[in-house]
Design an enzyme around this catalytic site. Structure first.
Site, short mmCIF file in Angstrom:
data_model
loop_
_atom_site.label_atom_id
_atom_site.label_comp_id
_atom_site.label_asym_id
_atom_site.label_seq_id
_atom_site.Cartn_x
_atom_site.Cartn_y
_atom_site.Cartn_z
N GLY A 26 47.19 -101.28 -48.40
CA GLY A 26 48.57 -101.60 -48.07
C GLY A 26 49.18 -102.64 -49.00
CB THR A 42 45.86 -106.19 -57.36
OG1 THR A 42 44.88 -105.15 -57.19
CG2 THR A 42 45.30 -107.28 -58.25
N GLY A 43 44.28 -106.61 -54.55
CA GLY A 43 43.06 -107.12 -53.94
C GLY A 43 43.26 -108.07 -52.78
CB SER A 72 47.13 -100.77 -58.06
OG SER A 72 46.97 -100.40 -56.70
CD GLU A 73 50.17 -97.28 -54.77
OE1 GLU A 73 51.00 -96.84 -55.60
OE2 GLU A 73 49.32 -96.57 -54.22
CG HIS A 92 51.88 -97.88 -49.78
ND1 HIS A 92 51.78 -96.60 -49.29
CD2 HIS A 92 50.77 -98.08 -50.55
CE1 HIS A 92 50.66 -96.04 -49.75
NE2 HIS A 92 50.03 -96.93 -50.51
CG HIS A 94 46.35 -96.55 -47.11
ND1 HIS A 94 45.32 -96.99 -47.93
CD2 HIS A 94 47.45 -96.51 -47.91
CE1 HIS A 94 45.79 -97.20 -49.15
NE2 HIS A 94 47.08 -96.92 -49.15
CG HIS A 153 48.08 -92.68 -51.10
ND1 HIS A 153 48.55 -92.80 -52.39
CD2 HIS A 153 47.83 -93.94 -50.69
CE1 HIS A 153 48.57 -94.08 -52.73
NE2 HIS A 153 48.14 -94.79 -51.71
#
Length: 351
Positions: A26, A42-43, A72-73, A92, A94, A153
């Site tokens: 997310g 990220t991460g 990364s998105e 975003h 999942h 995804h």
């Protein structure tokens, strides 16, 4: 900027607490201004997000301003903001049930009234990479709805603020659960019938059906409609009146609900207004009354999507793609006949 970071942290914790994100999946972003956004790094784990886990990103270059490494998105987020200047937030995630549902289905058609208003039909876009790299189909769907599923995804939602985007994702996850429970009970009923027991009668739906409408998808290059109309032309308005006044289902729904109102539609680019006077569901007069009790305004692309059966006007209104002047609670009592009208509109597609 710290206040906006705090809102991102609050939204991230809310997603975590509601089980809409797990582990390190997310990402969240929010618009700072026309050229800059904040985005999670990220991460990071959204359930334990800190201010240092949020970085500043240039929309023009896609590069981090200052320290940190963005999600990364970031490409997906920046493309949404570039295509939708009024959008302030993108989320975003999942979600488990949403992902599970779209592994086997391409579209979710909500069954409950609230979801019909706020979600509408939610489509999925195929994904072939771990991070979203092909944004064209995603942007295409977001032009008619504020949430889209990414098959294999997750889901992406956009909105006027972070909480609004969160609610869309929460509502979609809830509706996939409703669908799962509904399928379970349908199977139970089938098993009961198989054993020879006939269940008590269930009241039929009061929602309008698609009876009499051409709802089949195009096959190859063949069109499902023999004629297309210029948007809001005299011919199109006359055909709308003819269809509404000759539709038995519409007349039944209009009479039962005493649908007496003045409804007008407005083309945002030109300000042109076209009004319809309803008496017990029949259109008794047309005109250009901008002072009608209810006025729906939208730009040309949204009106085209409505008439070409790509978006539901109720959903477009709740998602702010169309604006409604008038008492939403009052027009809601005519939900069934209005829904039928919108169905009939799709039989007068535009060029």
């Amino acid at each position: 900027m710290q206040e906006l970071k705090n809102k991102i942290i609050e939204t991230a914790k809310l997603l975590w607490d509601k089980g809409l994100v797990t582990g390190f999946n997310g990402n969240i972003s929010a618009r700072v201004d026309a050229e800059t956004i904040l985005i999670t790094a990220t991460g990071t784990c959204l359930g334990y997000l800190k201010s240092t886990d949020i970085v500043t990103l240039s929309l023009k270059t896609g590069e981090v301003i200052g320290e940190g490494k963005s999600s990364s998105e970031r490409f997906m987020h920046t493309e949404v903001y570039k295509n939708f200047p009024d959008i302030k937030a993108v989320v975003h995630t999942h979600p488990t049930c949403t992902n599970g549902y779209f592994l086997s289905n391409e579209v979710l058609e909500p069954k409950t009234f609230e979801a019909k208003f706020y979600l509408g039909n939610v489509k999925s876009v195929p994904q072939s990479t771990p991070s979203v790299t092909a944004m064209e189909p995603v942007i295409k769907e977001l032009k008619v709805t504020n949430i889209v599923a990414l098959r294999n995804h997750g889901v992406v939602a956009m909105g006027k603020d972070l909480f609004y985007a969160f609610v869309l994702i929460q509502e979609l996850e809830e509706q996939t659960k409703v669908e799962l429970v509904n399928v379970h009970y349908q199977q139970m009923n089938k098993e009961t019938l198989t054993r020879g027991h006939v269940p008590e009668n269930v009241s039929p739906s009061t929602l309008p059906s698609d009876a009499g409408l051409n709802t089949k998808a195009p096959q190859g290059n063949n069109l499902t409609q023999s004629k297309k109309y210029k948007l809001f032309s005299k011919d199109q308005i006359e055909e709308i009146v003819r269809l509404v006044n000759n539709d038995a289902q519409m007349q039944e729904l209009g009479s039962k609900t005493a649908m007496n109102m003045d409804l007008a539609v407005c083309l945002q680019e030109t300000g042109d207004v076209y009004s319809f006077k309803f008496e017990n569901g029949r259109i008794t007069n047309t005109g250009k009354d901008a002072e009608a009790e209810f006025l729906i305004t939208a730009n040309e692309s949204i009106w085209r999507a409505v008439f070409n059966r790509e978006i539901d006007p109720f959903v477009a209104t709740t998602q702010k793609k169309m604006s409604l002047r008038g008492d939403f609670a009052r027009i809601s009592k005519w939900y069934a006949p209005c829904s039928r009208i919108f169905q009939l509109w799709t039989n007068v597609p535009v060029e």
